[in-house]
Design an enzyme around this catalytic site. Structure first.
Site, PDB file in Angstrom:
ATOM      1  N   CYS A  81       0.876  -1.097  -0.088  1.00 35.59           N
ATOM      2  CA  CYS A  81       0.044  -0.090   0.033  1.00 35.59           C
ATOM      3  C   CYS A  81       0.716   1.161   0.019  1.00 35.59           C
ATOM      4  O   CYS A  81       2.180   1.133  -0.416  1.00 35.59           O
ATOM      5  CB  CYS A  81      -0.890  -0.013   1.127  1.00 35.59           C
ATOM      6  SG  CYS A  81      -0.068  -0.170   2.903  1.00 35.59           S
ATOM      7  N   GLN A  82       0.561   2.295   0.359  1.00 34.70           N
ATOM      8  CA  GLN A  82       1.270   3.574   0.592  1.00 34.70           C
ATOM      9  C   GLN A  82       2.348   3.603   1.468  1.00 34.70           C
ATOM     10  O   GLN A  82       3.448   3.715   1.145  1.00 34.70           O
ATOM     11  CB  GLN A  82       0.341   4.800   0.766  1.00 34.70           C
ATOM     12  CG  GLN A  82       1.124   6.075   0.340  1.00 34.70           C
ATOM     13  CD  GLN A  82       1.532   6.247  -0.948  1.00 34.70           C
ATOM     14  OE1 GLN A  82       1.167   5.744  -1.664  1.00 34.70           O
ATOM     15  NE2 GLN A  82       2.427   7.312  -1.155  1.00 34.70           N
TER      16      GLN A  82
END
Length: 114
Positions: A81-82
């Site tokens: 993810c980020q």
């Protein structure tokens, strides 16, 4: 397992989940065709992603589960993810769905820079 790995295991993750630093992650995904999934939103994905990744948004609930139902549960899946927080939640969800080997990118896409 050493006392340190026991004490500092990331958020008491199940054995099916492994957190890899970016170098080990890159090496693993470059060896062969893998199930590589970006669990960020479509907008985040469109702003940049790891080559070959499929976008399955963690926040899409039933769509998330449906998309993962099309992947092979006995083949390792590499997710990110980020920052690494959302993908750890996604990894736990994947284990509950029956995935046996889940690899998560430590620090997420923010630390990727390849």
């Amino acid at each position: 397992m050493s006392i340190f790995s026991f004490l500092f295991k990331e958020q008491n993750l199940p054995d099916e989940i492994n957190i890899l630093d970016r170098d080990k992650y890159k090496e693993a995904i470059s060896k062969a065709k893998v199930q590589l999934v970006d669990v960020r939103t479509k907008r985040e994905f469109m702003s940049g992603h790891i080559k070959g990744a499929k976008n399955i948004d963690f926040f899409q609930g039933p769509v998330f589960e449906s998309a993962f139902s099309k992947l092979k549960k006995d083949v390792p899946v590499y997710i990110y993810c980020q920052s690494g927080n959302r993908s750890q939640k996604a990894a736990k969800k994947l284990v509950s769905l029956g995935f046996t080997k889940v690899y998560d990118l430590k620090g997420g896409y923010m630390g990727w820079c390849y």
